[in-house]
Design a protein around this motif. Structure first.
Motif, PDB file in Angstrom:
ATOM      1  N   ALA A   1      43.242  25.147  28.939  1.00  0.00           N
ATOM      2  CA  ALA A   1      41.906  24.693  28.584  1.00  0.00           C
ATOM      3  C   ALA A   1      41.268  23.999  29.784  1.00  0.00           C
ATOM      4  O   ALA A   1      41.952  23.334  30.567  1.00  0.00           O
ATOM      5  CB  ALA A   1      41.977  23.756  27.394  1.00  0.00           C
ATOM      6  N   HIS A   2      39.956  24.127  29.900  1.00  0.00           N
ATOM      7  CA  HIS A   2      39.234  23.588  31.047  1.00  0.00           C
ATOM      8  C   HIS A   2      37.973  22.872  30.582  1.00  0.00           C
ATOM      9  O   HIS A   2      37.446  23.134  29.498  1.00  0.00           O
ATOM     10  CB  HIS A   2      38.869  24.713  32.015  1.00  0.00           C
ATOM     11  N   SER A   3      37.498  21.993  31.450  1.00  0.00           N
ATOM     12  CA  SER A   3      36.317  21.205  31.092  1.00  0.00           C
ATOM     13  C   SER A   3      35.015  21.912  31.443  1.00  0.00           C
ATOM     14  O   SER A   3      33.961  21.545  30.935  1.00  0.00           O
ATOM     15  CB  SER A   3      36.365  19.839  31.792  1.00  0.00           C
ATOM     16  N   THR A   4      35.080  22.922  32.326  1.00  0.00           N
ATOM     17  CA  THR A   4      33.863  23.636  32.708  1.00  0.00           C
ATOM     18  C   THR A   4      34.071  25.144  32.616  1.00  0.00           C
ATOM     19  O   THR A   4      35.202  25.647  32.710  1.00  0.00           O
ATOM     20  CB  THR A   4      33.429  23.295  34.147  1.00  0.00           C
ATOM     21  N   LYS A   5      32.965  25.838  32.467  1.00  0.00           N
ATOM     22  CA  LYS A   5      32.997  27.302  32.409  1.00  0.00           C
ATOM     23  C   LYS A   5      33.509  27.881  33.723  1.00  0.00           C
ATOM     24  O   LYS A   5      34.312  28.830  33.732  1.00  0.00           O
ATOM     25  CB  LYS A   5      31.593  27.821  32.103  1.00  0.00           C
ATOM     26  N   LYS A   6      33.057  27.309  34.838  1.00  0.00           N
ATOM     27  CA  LYS A   6      33.451  27.807  36.154  1.00  0.00           C
ATOM     28  C   LYS A   6      34.955  27.709  36.357  1.00  0.00           C
ATOM     29  O   LYS A   6      35.588  28.638  36.871  1.00  0.00           O
ATOM     30  CB  LYS A   6      32.719  27.028  37.246  1.00  0.00           C
ATOM     31  N   GLU A   7      35.552  26.579  35.959  1.00  0.00           N
ATOM     32  CA  GLU A   7      37.000  26.403  36.101  1.00  0.00           C
ATOM     33  C   GLU A   7      37.763  27.462  35.312  1.00  0.00           C
ATOM     34  O   GLU A   7      38.753  28.020  35.791  1.00  0.00           O
ATOM     35  CB  GLU A   7      37.414  25.011  35.620  1.00  0.00           C
ATOM     36  N   ALA A   8      37.304  27.732  34.106  1.00  0.00           N
ATOM     37  CA  ALA A   8      37.988  28.701  33.252  1.00  0.00           C
ATOM     38  C   ALA A   8      37.900  30.112  33.832  1.00  0.00           C
ATOM     39  O   ALA A   8      38.889  30.855  33.852  1.00  0.00           O
ATOM     40  CB  ALA A   8      37.400  28.663  31.849  1.00  0.00           C
ATOM     41  N   ILE A   9      36.727  30.488  34.318  1.00  0.00           N
ATOM     42  CA  ILE A   9      36.567  31.821  34.917  1.00  0.00           C
ATOM     43  C   ILE A   9      37.446  31.952  36.158  1.00  0.00           C
ATOM     44  O   ILE A   9      38.117  32.973  36.357  1.00  0.00           O
ATOM     45  CB  ILE A   9      35.087  32.078  35.263  1.00  0.00           C
ATOM     46  N   ASN A  10      37.449  30.915  36.991  1.00  0.00           N
ATOM     47  CA  ASN A  10      38.274  30.948  38.202  1.00  0.00           C
ATOM     48  C   ASN A  10      39.758  31.071  37.860  1.00  0.00           C
ATOM     49  O   ASN A  10      40.513  31.766  38.550  1.00  0.00           O
ATOM     50  CB  ASN A  10      38.035  29.697  39.042  1.00  0.00           C
ATOM     51  N   GLN A  11      40.180  30.387  36.791  1.00  0.00           N
ATOM     52  CA  GLN A  11      41.579  30.468  36.378  1.00  0.00           C
ATOM     53  C   GLN A  11      41.932  31.878  35.909  1.00  0.00           C
ATOM     54  O   GLN A  11      42.989  32.416  36.261  1.00  0.00           O
ATOM     55  CB  GLN A  11      41.861  29.467  35.259  1.00  0.00           C
ATOM     56  N   ALA A  12      41.066  32.478  35.124  1.00  0.00           N
ATOM     57  CA  ALA A  12      41.316  33.834  34.629  1.00  0.00           C
ATOM     58  C   ALA A  12      41.416  34.825  35.791  1.00  0.00           C
ATOM     59  O   ALA A  12      42.284  35.709  35.804  1.00  0.00           O
ATOM     60  CB  ALA A  12      40.217  34.251  33.665  1.00  0.00           C
ATOM     61  N   LYS A  13      40.543  34.680  36.786  1.00  0.00           N
ATOM     62  CA  LYS A  13      40.579  35.567  37.955  1.00  0.00           C
ATOM     63  C   LYS A  13      41.811  35.288  38.819  1.00  0.00           C
ATOM     64  O   LYS A  13      42.405  36.214  39.385  1.00  0.00           O
ATOM     65  CB  LYS A  13      39.309  35.393  38.779  1.00  0.00           C
ATOM     66  N   LYS A  14      42.184  34.015  38.922  1.00  0.00           N
ATOM     67  CA  LYS A  14      43.366  33.653  39.704  1.00  0.00           C
ATOM     68  C   LYS A  14      44.615  34.311  39.136  1.00  0.00           C
ATOM     69  O   LYS A  14      45.459  34.837  39.879  1.00  0.00           O
ATOM     70  CB  LYS A  14      43.534  32.132  39.718  1.00  0.00           C
ATOM     71  N   ILE A  15      44.745  34.288  37.818  1.00  0.00           N
ATOM     72  CA  ILE A  15      45.926  34.863  37.175  1.00  0.00           C
ATOM     73  C   ILE A  15      46.005  36.365  37.416  1.00  0.00           C
ATOM     74  O   ILE A  15      47.080  36.901  37.723  1.00  0.00           O
ATOM     75  CB  ILE A  15      45.919  34.564  35.666  1.00  0.00           C
ATOM     76  N   ILE A  16      44.886  37.069  37.300  1.00  0.00           N
ATOM     77  CA  ILE A  16      44.929  38.517  37.502  1.00  0.00           C
ATOM     78  C   ILE A  16      45.277  38.842  38.950  1.00  0.00           C
ATOM     79  O   ILE A  16      45.933  39.852  39.239  1.00  0.00           O
ATOM     80  CB  ILE A  16      43.602  39.185  37.074  1.00  0.00           C
ATOM     81  N   ASN A  17      44.882  37.970  39.885  1.00  0.00           N
ATOM     82  CA  ASN A  17      45.261  38.159  41.291  1.00  0.00           C
ATOM     83  C   ASN A  17      46.749  37.897  41.504  1.00  0.00           C
ATOM     84  O   ASN A  17      47.395  38.567  42.320  1.00  0.00           O
ATOM     85  CB  ASN A  17      44.433  37.244  42.190  1.00  0.00           C
ATOM     86  N   ILE A  18      47.304  36.927  40.780  1.00  0.00           N
ATOM     87  CA  ILE A  18      48.745  36.660  40.857  1.00  0.00           C
ATOM     88  C   ILE A  18      49.526  37.867  40.348  1.00  0.00           C
ATOM     89  O   ILE A  18      50.508  38.302  40.961  1.00  0.00           O
ATOM     90  CB  ILE A  18      49.114  35.401  40.043  1.00  0.00           C
ATOM     91  N   TYR A  19      49.087  38.426  39.229  1.00  0.00           N
ATOM     92  CA  TYR A  19      49.737  39.618  38.691  1.00  0.00           C
ATOM     93  C   TYR A  19      49.660  40.778  39.683  1.00  0.00           C
ATOM     94  O   TYR A  19      50.632  41.511  39.883  1.00  0.00           O
ATOM     95  CB  TYR A  19      49.080  40.038  37.373  1.00  0.00           C
ATOM     96  N   THR A  20      48.495  40.946  40.295  1.00  0.00           N
ATOM     97  CA  THR A  20      48.310  42.032  41.263  1.00  0.00           C
ATOM     98  C   THR A  20      49.267  41.885  42.437  1.00  0.00           C
ATOM     99  O   THR A  20      49.915  42.857  42.859  1.00  0.00           O
ATOM    100  CB  THR A  20      46.860  42.051  41.776  1.00  0.00           C
ATOM    101  N   ASN A  21      49.370  40.680  42.965  1.00  0.00           N
ATOM    102  CA  ASN A  21      50.272  40.427  44.086  1.00  0.00           C
ATOM    103  C   ASN A  21      51.723  40.705  43.700  1.00  0.00           C
ATOM    104  O   ASN A  21      52.479  41.317  44.465  1.00  0.00           O
ATOM    105  CB  ASN A  21      50.132  38.976  44.551  1.00  0.00           C
ATOM    106  N   PHE A  22      52.111  40.277  42.505  1.00  0.00           N
ATOM    107  CA  PHE A  22      53.486  40.483  42.045  1.00  0.00           C
ATOM    108  C   PHE A  22      53.804  41.969  41.915  1.00  0.00           C
ATOM    109  O   PHE A  22      54.853  42.438  42.377  1.00  0.00           O
ATOM    110  CB  PHE A  22      53.694  39.781  40.705  1.00  0.00           C
ATOM    111  N   LEU A  23      52.906  42.719  41.311  1.00  0.00           N
ATOM    112  CA  LEU A  23      53.170  44.142  41.112  1.00  0.00           C
ATOM    113  C   LEU A  23      53.192  44.909  42.431  1.00  0.00           C
ATOM    114  O   LEU A  23      54.068  45.748  42.646  1.00  0.00           O
ATOM    115  CB  LEU A  23      52.125  44.749  40.170  1.00  0.00           C
ATOM    116  N   GLU A  24      52.253  44.615  43.313  1.00  0.00           N
ATOM    117  CA  GLU A  24      52.158  45.401  44.540  1.00  0.00           C
ATOM    118  C   GLU A  24      53.195  45.002  45.583  1.00  0.00           C
ATOM    119  O   GLU A  24      53.722  45.862  46.296  1.00  0.00           O
ATOM    120  CB  GLU A  24      50.749  45.282  45.122  1.00  0.00           C
TER     121      GLU A  24
END
Length: 233
Positions: A1-24
């Motif tokens: 959970a996050h206090s701002t919309k921007k923080e939440a969006i950045n977190q969601a994008k960060k996670i998908i980038n972590i997954y991408t790095n792990f897979l590749e």
């Protein structure tokens, strides 16, 4: 959970980038990042970020997702936080994960008609050494060469097994480790000892190569590139 919309969006994008790095970079599966359409996104999410990969049959497999949930679920379940000013505000939420379909992705990507072809970074066993002998005397001679090699590679972070089981033939063992996808197989027998070589077989290409005992070509844990490692004998 996050206090701002921007923080939440950045977190969601960060996670998908972590997954991408792990897979590749660890599982060696190239992926394509994207955003789901309105009809395909997670129910209740404002945005669904995803990664997909093309399997050997030409079909796409969705491997992982990361969702920006906005405040939809926090309002539905009354999830709030207290601000610095003491006010109650709804949190901005995310949701993400990789399921067991990742196991299927590994099998569908890294396999052939002979079985698995595991990337070295995720292989529980990276090298197997199989002795070929007819007498106990030959086995004793082989072990004098193999055991220092095994110890040397283990010190370099390589997971290695010396398979001297007597109730299976070398051919049976070759097939077993091909099915399991072990990246490197090293075979040593009486003829190899006489020539001063060992036979190295790569699982991904099934290429056989006789290599001087002074140098063994293996795939290291910390890289997908081949390295020359001193045999230590």
């Amino acid at each position: 959970a996050h206090s701002t919309k921007k923080e939440a969006i950045n977190q969601a994008k960060k996670i998908i980038n972590i997954y991408t790095n792990f897979l590749e970079n660890f599982i060696a599966i190239p992926v394509i990042q994207g955003i789901k359409t309105y009809s395909e996104k997670f129910a209740g999410a404002e945005e669904t970020y995803c990664i997909e990969s093309i399997m050997q049959d030409g079909k796409s497999l969705q491997i992982a997702t990361s969702h920006f949930l906005g405040q939809n679920f926090s309002k539905a379940f009354d999830v709030r936080y207290t601000t610095e000013k003491g006010n109650k505000e709804y949190v901005w939420a995310t949701s993400w994960g990789i399921s067991t379909r990742l196991i299927g992705a590994i099998i569908m990507t890294h396999s052939d008609d002979n079985g698995l072809i595991l990337p070295p970074k995720i292989a529980p066993l990276q090298i197997v050494i199989i002795p070929v002998y007819k007498t106990q005397e030959q086995l004793n001679l082989i072990e004098k060469l193999v055991l220092p090699l095994k110890e040397s590679l283990e010190k370099r972070g390589i997971s290695i097994k010396y398979d001297k089981r007597t109730y299976y033939t070398p051919g049976w063992k070759f097939n077993e480790y091909e099915i399991k996808g072990i990246p490197i197989r090293i075979t040593i027998g009486k003829k190899d000892i006489d020539r001063g070589t060992v036979e190295v077989v790569r699982r991904d290409t099934l290429e056989k190569k006789d290599i001087d005992r002074g140098t063994v070509e293996v795939v290291r844990r910390d890289t997908l590139e081949k390295k020359d490692i001193d045999r230590g004998t």
